[in-house]
Design a protein around this motif. Structure first.
Motif, PDB file in Angstrom:
ATOM      1  N   PRO A 260      -2.108  46.419  93.291  1.00  0.00           N
ATOM      2  CA  PRO A 260      -1.071  46.648  94.416  1.00  0.00           C
ATOM      3  C   PRO A 260      -1.240  48.079  95.304  1.00  0.00           C
ATOM      4  CG  PRO A 260       0.065  45.929  92.401  1.00  0.00           C
ATOM      5  CD  PRO A 260      -1.557  46.329  92.027  1.00  0.00           C
ATOM      6  N   ASN A 261      -0.999  48.026  96.400  1.00  0.00           N
ATOM      7  CA  ASN A 261      -0.972  49.364  97.323  1.00  0.00           C
ATOM      8  C   ASN A 261      -2.127  49.878  97.234  1.00  0.00           C
ATOM      9  OD1 ASN A 261       1.854  48.821  97.837  1.00  0.00           O
ATOM     10  ND2 ASN A 261       2.367  49.735  96.066  1.00  0.00           N
ATOM     11  N   THR A 262      -3.335  49.098  97.046  1.00  0.00           N
ATOM     12  CA  THR A 262      -4.772  49.715  97.311  1.00  0.00           C
ATOM     13  C   THR A 262      -5.556  48.632  98.308  1.00  0.00           C
ATOM     14  OG1 THR A 262      -5.747  48.360  95.571  1.00  0.00           O
ATOM     15  CG2 THR A 262      -4.903  50.753  95.116  1.00  0.00           C
ATOM     16  N   GLY A 263      -6.452  49.121  98.988  1.00  0.00           N
ATOM     17  CA  GLY A 263      -6.951  48.097 100.007  1.00  0.00           C
ATOM     18  C   GLY A 263      -8.700  48.167  99.683  1.00  0.00           C
ATOM     19  N   ALA A 264      -9.134  46.915 100.160  1.00  0.00           N
ATOM     20  CA  ALA A 264     -10.693  46.851 100.119  1.00  0.00           C
ATOM     21  C   ALA A 264     -10.995  46.633 101.579  1.00  0.00           C
ATOM     22  CB  ALA A 264     -10.857  45.623  99.270  1.00  0.00           C
ATOM     23  N   TYR A 265     -12.403  46.910 101.869  1.00  0.00           N
ATOM     24  CA  TYR A 265     -12.865  47.022 103.011  1.00  0.00           C
ATOM     25  C   TYR A 265     -14.271  46.755 103.355  1.00  0.00           C
ATOM     26  CZ  TYR A 265     -13.457  51.791 102.018  1.00  0.00           C
ATOM     27  OH  TYR A 265     -13.985  52.820 101.449  1.00  0.00           O
ATOM     28  N   TYR A 266     -14.378  46.270 104.502  1.00  0.00           N
ATOM     29  CA  TYR A 266     -16.107  46.029 104.846  1.00  0.00           C
ATOM     30  C   TYR A 266     -16.344  46.065 106.290  1.00  0.00           C
ATOM     31  CZ  TYR A 266     -21.098  44.211 104.620  1.00  0.00           C
ATOM     32  OH  TYR A 266     -22.051  44.104 104.419  1.00  0.00           O
ATOM     33  N   PRO A 267     -17.235  46.734 106.617  1.00  0.00           N
ATOM     34  CA  PRO A 267     -18.338  47.246 105.879  1.00  0.00           C
ATOM     35  C   PRO A 267     -17.932  48.433 105.086  1.00  0.00           C
ATOM     36  CG  PRO A 267     -19.031  46.731 107.999  1.00  0.00           C
ATOM     37  CD  PRO A 267     -17.510  46.718 108.193  1.00  0.00           C
ATOM     38  N   VAL A 268     -18.643  48.542 103.881  1.00  0.00           N
ATOM     39  CA  VAL A 268     -18.008  49.999 102.991  1.00  0.00           C
ATOM     40  C   VAL A 268     -18.579  50.930 103.451  1.00  0.00           C
ATOM     41  CG1 VAL A 268     -18.189  48.199 100.923  1.00  0.00           C
ATOM     42  CG2 VAL A 268     -20.063  49.597 101.718  1.00  0.00           C
ATOM     43  N   ASP A 269     -18.091  52.125 102.972  1.00  0.00           N
ATOM     44  CA  ASP A 269     -18.598  53.492 103.351  1.00  0.00           C
ATOM     45  C   ASP A 269     -20.055  53.494 103.426  1.00  0.00           C
ATOM     46  OD1 ASP A 269     -15.869  55.125 103.164  1.00  0.00           O
ATOM     47  OD2 ASP A 269     -15.797  54.035 101.315  1.00  0.00           O
ATOM     48  N   ASN A 270     -20.591  54.214 104.382  1.00  0.00           N
ATOM     49  CA  ASN A 270     -21.811  54.519 104.879  1.00  0.00           C
ATOM     50  C   ASN A 270     -22.899  53.447 104.626  1.00  0.00           C
ATOM     51  OD1 ASN A 270     -21.314  57.296 104.586  1.00  0.00           O
ATOM     52  ND2 ASN A 270     -21.214  57.260 102.390  1.00  0.00           N
ATOM     53  N   ALA A 271     -22.251  52.101 104.936  1.00  0.00           N
ATOM     54  CA  ALA A 271     -23.034  50.671 104.868  1.00  0.00           C
ATOM     55  C   ALA A 271     -23.805  50.888 106.235  1.00  0.00           C
ATOM     56  CB  ALA A 271     -22.104  49.508 104.865  1.00  0.00           C
TER      57      ALA A 271
ATOM     58  N   SER B   4      -2.946  53.150 104.781  1.00  0.00           N
ATOM     59  CA  SER B   4      -3.894  53.520 105.715  1.00  0.00           C
ATOM     60  C   SER B   4      -5.200  53.810 105.212  1.00  0.00           C
ATOM     61  CB  SER B   4      -3.288  54.769 106.525  1.00  0.00           C
ATOM     62  OG  SER B   4      -3.321  55.648 105.680  1.00  0.00           O
ATOM     63  N   LYS B   5      -6.361  53.803 105.980  1.00  0.00           N
ATOM     64  CA  LYS B   5      -7.650  54.129 105.516  1.00  0.00           C
ATOM     65  C   LYS B   5      -8.601  54.370 106.608  1.00  0.00           C
ATOM     66  CE  LYS B   5     -11.272  54.413 102.459  1.00  0.00           C
ATOM     67  NZ  LYS B   5     -11.302  55.756 101.438  1.00  0.00           N
ATOM     68  N   SER B   6      -9.443  55.265 106.730  1.00  0.00           N
ATOM     69  CA  SER B   6     -10.587  55.513 107.624  1.00  0.00           C
ATOM     70  C   SER B   6     -11.567  55.705 106.703  1.00  0.00           C
ATOM     71  CB  SER B   6     -10.347  56.893 108.237  1.00  0.00           C
ATOM     72  OG  SER B   6      -9.267  56.747 109.244  1.00  0.00           O
ATOM     73  N   TRP B   7     -12.820  54.986 107.519  1.00  0.00           N
ATOM     74  CA  TRP B   7     -14.148  54.915 106.757  1.00  0.00           C
ATOM     75  C   TRP B   7     -14.977  54.977 107.782  1.00  0.00           C
ATOM     76  CZ3 TRP B   7     -11.050  50.935 107.009  1.00  0.00           C
ATOM     77  CH2 TRP B   7     -11.640  49.852 107.280  1.00  0.00           C
ATOM     78  N   SER B   8     -16.484  55.111 107.558  1.00  0.00           N
ATOM     79  CA  SER B   8     -17.484  55.327 108.679  1.00  0.00           C
ATOM     80  C   SER B   8     -18.815  54.294 107.883  1.00  0.00           C
ATOM     81  CB  SER B   8     -18.040  56.803 108.786  1.00  0.00           C
ATOM     82  OG  SER B   8     -16.849  57.404 109.310  1.00  0.00           O
ATOM     83  N   PHE B   9     -19.355  53.919 108.856  1.00  0.00           N
ATOM     84  CA  PHE B   9     -20.476  52.970 108.648  1.00  0.00           C
ATOM     85  C   PHE B   9     -21.481  53.217 109.734  1.00  0.00           C
ATOM     86  CE2 PHE B   9     -17.814  50.400 110.997  1.00  0.00           C
ATOM     87  CZ  PHE B   9     -18.378  49.455 111.679  1.00  0.00           C
ATOM     88  N   THR B  10     -22.822  52.626 109.690  1.00  0.00           N
ATOM     89  CA  THR B  10     -23.600  52.821 110.656  1.00  0.00           C
ATOM     90  C   THR B  10     -24.308  51.461 111.121  1.00  0.00           C
ATOM     91  OG1 THR B  10     -24.649  54.793 109.671  1.00  0.00           O
ATOM     92  CG2 THR B  10     -26.035  53.548 111.084  1.00  0.00           C
TER      93      THR B  10
END
Length: 258
Positions: free
Chosen positions: A129-140, A250-256
């Motif tokens: 609980p209170n976590t998140g999953a995301y895609y594209p993943v970091d640095n994908a 909240s979440k921020s992440w980067s991919f290419t």
């Protein structure tokens, strides 16, 4: 795939193989089968599993693909509804891959209820609980082009071409659990904002930003950001802001993109 490691299941394997043969014989892409057509076993993936001796006390979902086999998983990940399917709470898996067809059956066996077609969103392997999953993943590194019409159902019938779908999801194991979205943006090279639309499930619409689009095919707890045009090569940063049951996340992440 899924939240944790999956256990291979012989009945899911056999049902996947039968359904692959059905699609090949009828030159179709579908999760369901029509009585009287070549290779017919049962009407839907759950019934197809029962036909080969699988337990009725499970919930069964399915992803299917046609094309170069090396691109099967990438095609599922680079989509909307198939991406949410392969990142859900499944516990078991069955696979069939040959002749440019790929079928993946998933099972949730620990959820309460009698079982049926579709992955129950309760039970199974859940995110904390209170976590998140995301895609594209970091640095994908992902393809900057998505063709909405190549997915069934079509998540954006008005767009011939779009950018890669971006997903954020949380645990919604209890019926009262809800994810709301206050902001979901994508910035490209140079920090420029990418035109995009936010897709949310029915339960999320009332508490989400007004521009969010209700999508009845999304699982509870899943939100997507869909760029409304292909994106150029470069590095992108996605930022999600919302709440699970009123608790900010909240979440921020980067991919290419290429």
């Amino acid at each position: 795939m899924g939240v944790g490691a999956l256990r291979q299941d012989a009945a899911l394997d056999a049902a996947a193989e039968n359904h692959l043969e059905y699609m090949k014989l009828n030159a179709v892409m579908s999760h369901t089968e029509i009585p009287g057509t070549p290779g017919f076993t049962r009407s839907d993936p759950y019934q197809q599993v029962l036909a080969v001796g699988g337990s009725h006390k499970q919930w069964v979902g399915q992803n299917a693909y046609s094309g170069e086999l090396a691109g099967c998983l990438a095609a599922m990940a680079g989509s909307v509804y198939h991406l949410q399917g392969i990142t859900s709470n499944q516990e078991t898996i069955g696979l069939a891959m040959r002749d440019n067809y790929c079928v993946a059956n998933f099972g949730v066996v620990s959820a309460a209820g009698t079982g049926g077609y579709g992955l129950a969103q309760w039970g199974g392997q859940q995110l904390p609980p209170n976590t998140g999953a995301y895609y594209p993943v970091d640095n994908a590194s992902v393809h900057g082009l998505f063709i909405p019409g190549g997915e069934i159902p079509n998540p954006a019938p008005d767009l011939a071409r779009a950018g890669p779908p971006i997903m954020f999801r949380v645990n919604v194991e209890k019926p009262s659990d809800v994810l709301t979205v206050s902001n979901f943006i994508l910035r490209g090279p140079g920090g420029n904002s990418v035109p995009a639309r936010i897709l949310v499930p029915i339960e999320s619409k009332p508490g989400s930003v007004a521009s969010a689009i209700e999508d009845a095919s999304l699982y509870r707890g899943v939100a997507f950001l869909l760029p409304t045009q292909p994106i150029a090569a470069g590095t992108y940063t996605a930022t999600f802001a919302g709440a699970r049951n009123g608790v900010a996340i909240s979440k921020s992440w980067s991919f290419t993109a290429y």
